[in-house]
Design a protein around this motif. Structure first.
Motif, PDB file in Angstrom:
ATOM      1  N   GLU A   1      64.398  80.398   1.764  1.00  0.00           N
ATOM      2  CA  GLU A   1      63.433  80.736   2.797  1.00  0.00           C
ATOM      3  C   GLU A   1      62.501  81.726   2.474  1.00  0.00           C
ATOM      4  OE1 GLU A   1      65.367  81.153   6.465  1.00  0.00           O
ATOM      5  OE2 GLU A   1      66.168  79.223   6.604  1.00  0.00           O
ATOM      6  N   ALA A   2      62.617  82.251   1.463  1.00  0.00           N
ATOM      7  CA  ALA A   2      61.672  83.488   0.870  1.00  0.00           C
ATOM      8  C   ALA A   2      60.263  82.601   0.134  1.00  0.00           C
ATOM      9  CB  ALA A   2      62.263  84.235  -0.322  1.00  0.00           C
ATOM     10  N   PRO A   3      59.334  83.451   0.096  1.00  0.00           N
ATOM     11  CA  PRO A   3      58.098  82.888  -0.708  1.00  0.00           C
ATOM     12  C   PRO A   3      58.131  82.969  -2.336  1.00  0.00           C
ATOM     13  CG  PRO A   3      57.539  85.129   0.170  1.00  0.00           C
ATOM     14  CD  PRO A   3      58.970  84.834   0.556  1.00  0.00           C
ATOM     15  N   VAL A   4      57.341  82.077  -2.739  1.00  0.00           N
ATOM     16  CA  VAL A   4      57.505  82.167  -4.128  1.00  0.00           C
ATOM     17  C   VAL A   4      55.822  81.861  -4.960  1.00  0.00           C
ATOM     18  CG1 VAL A   4      57.965  79.765  -4.603  1.00  0.00           C
ATOM     19  CG2 VAL A   4      58.742  81.211  -6.322  1.00  0.00           C
ATOM     20  N   GLU A   5      55.629  82.400  -5.750  1.00  0.00           N
ATOM     21  CA  GLU A   5      54.482  82.207  -6.695  1.00  0.00           C
ATOM     22  C   GLU A   5      55.004  81.965  -8.064  1.00  0.00           C
ATOM     23  OE1 GLU A   5      50.428  84.045  -6.453  1.00  0.00           O
ATOM     24  OE2 GLU A   5      51.444  85.202  -7.999  1.00  0.00           O
ATOM     25  N   LEU A   6      54.381  80.860  -8.563  1.00  0.00           N
ATOM     26  CA  LEU A   6      54.727  80.491 -10.060  1.00  0.00           C
ATOM     27  C   LEU A   6      53.396  80.719 -10.619  1.00  0.00           C
ATOM     28  CD1 LEU A   6      57.041  77.211  -9.745  1.00  0.00           C
ATOM     29  CD2 LEU A   6      57.719  79.897  -9.821  1.00  0.00           C
ATOM     30  N   ARG A   7      53.181  81.430 -11.983  1.00  0.00           N
ATOM     31  CA  ARG A   7      51.934  81.773 -12.223  1.00  0.00           C
ATOM     32  C   ARG A   7      51.474  80.859 -13.439  1.00  0.00           C
ATOM     33  NH1 ARG A   7      52.398  87.823 -13.713  1.00  0.00           N
ATOM     34  NH2 ARG A   7      54.510  87.082 -14.418  1.00  0.00           N
ATOM     35  N   CYS A   8      50.228  80.556 -13.596  1.00  0.00           N
ATOM     36  CA  CYS A   8      49.537  79.574 -14.451  1.00  0.00           C
ATOM     37  C   CYS A   8      48.274  80.251 -14.694  1.00  0.00           C
ATOM     38  CB  CYS A   8      49.700  78.137 -13.995  1.00  0.00           C
ATOM     39  SG  CYS A   8      48.749  77.075 -15.300  1.00  0.00           S
ATOM     40  N   ASN A   9      47.844  80.306 -16.109  1.00  0.00           N
ATOM     41  CA  ASN A   9      46.542  80.728 -16.698  1.00  0.00           C
ATOM     42  C   ASN A   9      46.314  79.510 -17.598  1.00  0.00           C
ATOM     43  OD1 ASN A   9      47.575  83.624 -15.790  1.00  0.00           O
ATOM     44  ND2 ASN A   9      45.494  83.533 -15.654  1.00  0.00           N
ATOM     45  N   TYR A  10      45.156  79.397 -17.822  1.00  0.00           N
ATOM     46  CA  TYR A  10      44.457  78.373 -18.477  1.00  0.00           C
ATOM     47  C   TYR A  10      43.501  79.020 -19.447  1.00  0.00           C
ATOM     48  CZ  TYR A  10      40.682  77.286 -15.784  1.00  0.00           C
ATOM     49  OH  TYR A  10      39.400  77.408 -15.185  1.00  0.00           O
ATOM     50  N   SER A  11      43.075  78.258 -20.572  1.00  0.00           N
ATOM     51  CA  SER A  11      42.048  78.734 -21.421  1.00  0.00           C
ATOM     52  C   SER A  11      41.398  77.221 -21.979  1.00  0.00           C
ATOM     53  CB  SER A  11      42.569  79.186 -22.720  1.00  0.00           C
ATOM     54  OG  SER A  11      41.623  79.378 -23.624  1.00  0.00           O
ATOM     55  N   SER A  12      40.131  77.361 -21.721  1.00  0.00           N
ATOM     56  CA  SER A  12      39.135  76.067 -22.303  1.00  0.00           C
ATOM     57  C   SER A  12      37.812  76.572 -21.964  1.00  0.00           C
ATOM     58  CB  SER A  12      39.624  74.939 -20.973  1.00  0.00           C
ATOM     59  OG  SER A  12      38.810  73.921 -21.630  1.00  0.00           O
TER      60      SER A  12
ATOM     61  N   SER B   1      43.060  80.907 -13.537  1.00  0.00           N
ATOM     62  CA  SER B   1      44.372  80.599 -12.843  1.00  0.00           C
ATOM     63  C   SER B   1      44.706  79.580 -12.068  1.00  0.00           C
ATOM     64  CB  SER B   1      44.748  81.841 -12.425  1.00  0.00           C
ATOM     65  OG  SER B   1      44.011  82.120 -11.059  1.00  0.00           O
ATOM     66  N   PHE B   2      45.609  79.108 -11.840  1.00  0.00           N
ATOM     67  CA  PHE B   2      45.904  78.124 -11.337  1.00  0.00           C
ATOM     68  C   PHE B   2      47.518  78.266 -10.574  1.00  0.00           C
ATOM     69  CE2 PHE B   2      45.159  74.224  -8.802  1.00  0.00           C
ATOM     70  CZ  PHE B   2      45.958  73.059  -9.178  1.00  0.00           C
ATOM     71  N   HIS B   3      47.720  79.353  -9.778  1.00  0.00           N
ATOM     72  CA  HIS B   3      49.109  79.527  -9.612  1.00  0.00           C
ATOM     73  C   HIS B   3      49.527  78.777  -8.309  1.00  0.00           C
ATOM     74  CE1 HIS B   3      48.305  82.956 -11.863  1.00  0.00           C
ATOM     75  NE2 HIS B   3      47.593  83.672 -11.085  1.00  0.00           N
ATOM     76  N   LEU B   4      50.790  78.547  -8.279  1.00  0.00           N
ATOM     77  CA  LEU B   4      51.423  77.630  -7.432  1.00  0.00           C
ATOM     78  C   LEU B   4      52.267  78.511  -6.371  1.00  0.00           C
ATOM     79  CD1 LEU B   4      52.132  74.725  -6.877  1.00  0.00           C
ATOM     80  CD2 LEU B   4      54.322  75.010  -8.045  1.00  0.00           C
ATOM     81  N   ARG B   5      52.080  78.237  -5.143  1.00  0.00           N
ATOM     82  CA  ARG B   5      52.838  78.882  -4.087  1.00  0.00           C
ATOM     83  C   ARG B   5      53.483  78.301  -3.125  1.00  0.00           C
ATOM     84  NH1 ARG B   5      47.268  81.411  -4.425  1.00  0.00           N
ATOM     85  NH2 ARG B   5      47.411  83.140  -5.520  1.00  0.00           N
ATOM     86  N   LYS B   6      54.500  78.724  -2.489  1.00  0.00           N
ATOM     87  CA  LYS B   6      55.147  78.075  -1.469  1.00  0.00           C
ATOM     88  C   LYS B   6      55.607  79.343  -0.568  1.00  0.00           C
ATOM     89  CE  LYS B   6      58.161  74.336   0.151  1.00  0.00           C
ATOM     90  NZ  LYS B   6      59.104  73.254  -0.087  1.00  0.00           N
ATOM     91  N   PRO B   7      55.371  79.067   0.869  1.00  0.00           N
ATOM     92  CA  PRO B   7      55.690  80.189   1.685  1.00  0.00           C
ATOM     93  C   PRO B   7      57.262  80.295   2.123  1.00  0.00           C
ATOM     94  CG  PRO B   7      54.599  78.497   2.929  1.00  0.00           C
ATOM     95  CD  PRO B   7      54.446  77.981   1.607  1.00  0.00           C
TER      96      PRO B   7
END
Lengths: 114, 117
Positions: free
Chosen positions: A16-27, A73-79
């Protein structure tokens, strides 16, 4: 060539806690961005994708990701996470236009703690 | 929902032996791919296949590897003489020709775990 960096190899979080998974890309050119999920002993499932248009994309199970071009960036989140969200999450990128190979990040293991 | 089917789910083979991994893509899909994931490492692209020929291949996909669509439904990956370092999870994927951008996306199979001993 494009590349993906997932900074966190493991993320433990209480239910039930929030989470953020981080993603950075290079192109050097425009790309499509994806998040895939792999549940234990299963294959890769597409969670969500950014192709064009709105920079905020959502999945059917409450995850969202925001494309930020300036921060690449393209971070993934869920509340609020659930036990069933325990899985490995892969950020991925491909070139635009036609079907191109997908380049994956190394993955982030999300461990939801009851 | 349509699936990409891979068989077997787990294969054990002796070093130096030939192995064939099988995939049945989604029936109206036109592009086919193989990826692999060595334990603890990234998922890596091996090869893409369209119109009965290889579209692109990675450095990993050397002369020991080959792909084939023998009968219009199966898509196979052959490793001629397996090495210990070929041990990995191999994923097949397929995709259709999109008429609109929002159709873009792969469908992956559940993988074949290859163990070379």
């Amino acid at each position: 060539a494009q590349s993906v960096t997932q900074l966190d190899s493991q993320v433990p979080v209480f239910e039930e806690a929030p989470v953020e998974l981080r993603c950075n890309y290079s192109s050097s050119v425009s790309v499509y961005l994806f998040w895939y999920v792999q549940y234990p002993n299963q294959g890769l499932q597409l969670l969500l994708k950014y192709l064009s248009g709105s920079t905020l994309v959502e999945s059917i199970n409450g995850f969202e990701a925001e494309f930020n071009k300036s921060q690449t960036s393209f971070h993934l989140r869920k509340p609020s996470v659930h036990i069933s969200d325990t899985a490995e999450y892969f950020c991925a990128v491909s070139l635009r236009g036609g079907y191109q190979k997908v380049t994956f990040g190394i993955g982030t293991k999300l461990q939801v703690i009851p | 929902e349509p699936e990409v089917t891979q068989t077997p789910s787990h294969q054990v083979t002796q070093m130096g032996q030939e192995v064939i991994l099988r995939c049945v893509p989604i029936s109206n899909h036109l592009y086919f791919y193989w990826y692999r994931q060595i334990l603890g490492q990234k998922v890596e692209f091996l090869v893409s296949f369209y119109n009965n020929e290889i579209s692109e291949k990675s450095e990993i996909f050397d002369d020991q590897f080959s792909v084939e669509r023998p009968d219009g439904s199966n898509f196979t990956l052959k490793i001629r003489s397996t090495k210990l370092e070929d041990s990995a999870m191999y994923f097949c994927a397929s995709s259709e020709l999109p008429d609109r951008e929002y159709n873009y996306g792969y469908t992956f199979g559940s993988g074949t775990r290859l163990t070379v001993v």
